[in-house]
Design a protein around this motif. Sequence first.
Motif, PDB file in Angstrom:
ATOM      1  N   VAL A   1       0.849  -1.190   0.000  1.00 39.04           N
ATOM      2  CA  VAL A   1       0.000   0.000   0.000  1.00 39.04           C
ATOM      3  C   VAL A   1       0.886   1.242   0.000  1.00 39.04           C
ATOM      4  O   VAL A   1       1.773   1.375   0.850  1.00 39.04           O
ATOM      5  CB  VAL A   1      -0.930   0.009   1.238  1.00 39.04           C
ATOM      6  CG1 VAL A   1      -1.763   1.285   1.274  1.00 39.04           C
ATOM      7  CG2 VAL A   1      -1.836  -1.203   1.195  1.00 39.04           C
ATOM      8  N   ARG A   2       0.682   2.093  -0.901  1.00 35.65           N
ATOM      9  CA  ARG A   2       1.440   3.345  -0.978  1.00 35.65           C
ATOM     10  C   ARG A   2       0.482   4.534  -0.853  1.00 35.65           C
ATOM     11  O   ARG A   2      -0.716   4.429  -1.112  1.00 35.65           O
ATOM     12  CB  ARG A   2       2.199   3.438  -2.293  1.00 35.65           C
ATOM     13  CG  ARG A   2       3.257   2.344  -2.454  1.00 35.65           C
ATOM     14  CD  ARG A   2       4.008   2.525  -3.758  1.00 35.65           C
ATOM     15  NE  ARG A   2       5.005   1.481  -3.896  1.00 35.65           N
ATOM     16  CZ  ARG A   2       5.783   1.348  -4.961  1.00 35.65           C
ATOM     17  NH1 ARG A   2       5.665   2.206  -5.978  1.00 35.65           N
ATOM     18  NH2 ARG A   2       6.663   0.369  -5.016  1.00 35.65           N
TER      19      ARG A   2
ATOM     20  N   ASP B   1       0.520   2.610  -9.887  1.00 35.20           N
ATOM     21  CA  ASP B   1       0.503   2.233  -8.468  1.00 35.20           C
ATOM     22  C   ASP B   1      -0.635   1.265  -8.153  1.00 35.20           C
ATOM     23  O   ASP B   1      -0.481   0.325  -7.380  1.00 35.20           O
ATOM     24  CB  ASP B   1       0.371   3.477  -7.594  1.00 35.20           C
ATOM     25  CG  ASP B   1       1.659   4.296  -7.589  1.00 35.20           C
ATOM     26  OD1 ASP B   1       2.714   3.713  -7.945  1.00 35.20           O
ATOM     27  OD2 ASP B   1       1.604   5.492  -7.247  1.00 35.20           O
ATOM     28  N   SER B   2      -1.788   1.526  -8.778  1.00 33.90           N
ATOM     29  CA  SER B   2      -2.929   0.629  -8.561  1.00 33.90           C
ATOM     30  C   SER B   2      -2.642  -0.765  -9.111  1.00 33.90           C
ATOM     31  O   SER B   2      -2.957  -1.786  -8.486  1.00 33.90           O
ATOM     32  CB  SER B   2      -4.179   1.210  -9.222  1.00 33.90           C
ATOM     33  OG  SER B   2      -4.494   2.476  -8.686  1.00 33.90           O
ATOM     34  N   LEU B   3      -2.032  -0.825 -10.304  1.00 30.65           N
ATOM     35  CA  LEU B   3      -1.677  -2.133 -10.886  1.00 30.65           C
ATOM     36  C   LEU B   3      -0.655  -2.872 -10.024  1.00 30.65           C
ATOM     37  O   LEU B   3      -0.754  -4.090  -9.809  1.00 30.65           O
ATOM     38  CB  LEU B   3      -1.128  -1.936 -12.302  1.00 30.65           C
ATOM     39  CG  LEU B   3      -2.141  -1.514 -13.373  1.00 30.65           C
ATOM     40  CD1 LEU B   3      -1.433  -1.236 -14.703  1.00 30.65           C
ATOM     41  CD2 LEU B   3      -3.203  -2.594 -13.566  1.00 30.65           C
ATOM     42  N   LYS B   4       0.347  -2.147  -9.525  1.00 29.14           N
ATOM     43  CA  LYS B   4       1.328  -2.776  -8.647  1.00 29.14           C
ATOM     44  C   LYS B   4       0.682  -3.317  -7.379  1.00 29.14           C
ATOM     45  O   LYS B   4       0.997  -4.414  -6.899  1.00 29.14           O
ATOM     46  CB  LYS B   4       2.414  -1.766  -8.295  1.00 29.14           C
ATOM     47  CG  LYS B   4       3.363  -1.457  -9.441  1.00 29.14           C
ATOM     48  CD  LYS B   4       4.421  -0.464  -8.999  1.00 29.14           C
ATOM     49  CE  LYS B   4       5.374  -0.139 -10.157  1.00 29.14           C
ATOM     50  NZ  LYS B   4       6.419   0.828  -9.748  1.00 29.14           N
TER      51      LYS B   4
ATOM     52  N   ILE C   1      -2.430 -10.095  -5.476  1.00 27.35           N
ATOM     53  CA  ILE C   1      -2.643 -11.391  -6.144  1.00 27.35           C
ATOM     54  C   ILE C   1      -1.540 -12.378  -5.770  1.00 27.35           C
ATOM     55  O   ILE C   1      -1.794 -13.553  -5.466  1.00 27.35           O
ATOM     56  CB  ILE C   1      -2.722 -11.202  -7.672  1.00 27.35           C
ATOM     57  CG1 ILE C   1      -4.015 -10.459  -8.033  1.00 27.35           C
ATOM     58  CG2 ILE C   1      -2.676 -12.546  -8.384  1.00 27.35           C
ATOM     59  CD1 ILE C   1      -4.097 -10.086  -9.504  1.00 27.35           C
ATOM     60  N   LEU C   2      -0.278 -11.899  -5.793  1.00 27.66           N
ATOM     61  CA  LEU C   2       0.838 -12.765  -5.418  1.00 27.66           C
ATOM     62  C   LEU C   2       0.726 -13.209  -3.961  1.00 27.66           C
ATOM     63  O   LEU C   2       0.979 -14.378  -3.629  1.00 27.66           O
ATOM     64  CB  LEU C   2       2.163 -12.035  -5.644  1.00 27.66           C
ATOM     65  CG  LEU C   2       2.581 -11.822  -7.107  1.00 27.66           C
ATOM     66  CD1 LEU C   2       3.846 -10.970  -7.165  1.00 27.66           C
ATOM     67  CD2 LEU C   2       2.813 -13.163  -7.792  1.00 27.66           C
ATOM     68  N   ALA C   3       0.348 -12.283  -3.083  1.00 29.05           N
ATOM     69  CA  ALA C   3       0.193 -12.642  -1.672  1.00 29.05           C
ATOM     70  C   ALA C   3      -0.917 -13.663  -1.476  1.00 29.05           C
ATOM     71  O   ALA C   3      -0.783 -14.608  -0.697  1.00 29.05           O
ATOM     72  CB  ALA C   3      -0.082 -11.383  -0.848  1.00 29.05           C
ATOM     73  N   ALA C   4      -2.043 -13.476  -2.226  1.00 25.31           N
ATOM     74  CA  ALA C   4      -3.145 -14.437  -2.113  1.00 25.31           C
ATOM     75  C   ALA C   4      -2.740 -15.806  -2.647  1.00 25.31           C
ATOM     76  O   ALA C   4      -3.098 -16.849  -2.079  1.00 25.31           O
ATOM     77  CB  ALA C   4      -4.366 -13.914  -2.867  1.00 25.31           C
ATOM     78  N   THR C   5      -1.972 -15.823  -3.750  1.00 24.12           N
ATOM     79  CA  THR C   5      -1.521 -17.093  -4.316  1.00 24.12           C
ATOM     80  C   THR C   5      -0.605 -17.834  -3.345  1.00 24.12           C
ATOM     81  O   THR C   5      -0.741 -19.051  -3.123  1.00 24.12           O
ATOM     82  CB  THR C   5      -0.792 -16.849  -5.641  1.00 24.12           C
ATOM     83  OG1 THR C   5      -1.649 -16.127  -6.521  1.00 24.12           O
ATOM     84  CG2 THR C   5      -0.409 -18.165  -6.292  1.00 24.12           C
TER      85      THR C   5
END
Length: 272
Positions: free
Chosen positions: A193-194, A215-218, A224-228
């Motif tokens: 979160v930025r 920033d939103s895409l990042k 997504i990576l954290a959920a995976t």
Amino acid sequence: MDLYRFPFDSQSCKITFQSTLYPKQEITINPMSDQESITLVSHELFQAQGEWDLIDITHSRSTITRWIVSDQLIYQINIKRRPLLYVINIIVPVFFFLILDVASFFIDTSGGDKLSFKVTLLLSISVMLLILSNTLPSTAQKLPLIGIYCCAVFCLIGMSIVETIFVNYLKVKASNRGSVETTSTVTGQDGGVRDPQNPPASVIDQNKEQTHTLDSLKQILTEILAATRQKQRQKTCLYLTRVARIIDVTFLVLYIITIIVFLSVLGKLWIP
């Protein structure tokens, strides 16, 4: 003494009468009464309430030839051990230790109570083995069945302790992965979160809208990576927990079957 079936054993003692100076032609040895009368009179005279019971007394005649042919009269005394004392002091406690070991599989493995309980049972069996070694006479030519019984129960409880250690290891490993997963998820959320209100000065000069989009895409990719990763770790934790449960249940079933088969075979060999 034949102690193979101790304490359910029977012993025989022979008393032989013969003359070493006179041959059979000069001295003939005959019993004074028949076997039934001798046994009946012996039961009346055998008043000791000790470890042994008198079964019967039999006699037989034979001829031995050395330097002379002499007559022999052989009395055979058959006695049987009273097993109640040893059953109460050794066999029944060891059997209850085995039952308690089976019941310990239903103890919650979240703490160390299950493992400490099993180790206590193993130490109790060790004390029983020491008592048994002091009880059995040293004239036994082969290992008695009661020794096989105690040693087998000792080995079974030892195997169950090894299985408990392995299952606890799998569950602890699964819980450790779950705690690492929670920590990494929180860290990823904090780092992803930025603050869109304070973008860099160079980006402000180029394009504010582009910066917000990137920033939103990042942030979306990071989530997504954290959920995976979270799902993968959850699958691993569930897999380890499931394997631990399968091993525990399978071992319990095999353990009970082994105990039933062992006690059945031992009972047929032990109790006449």
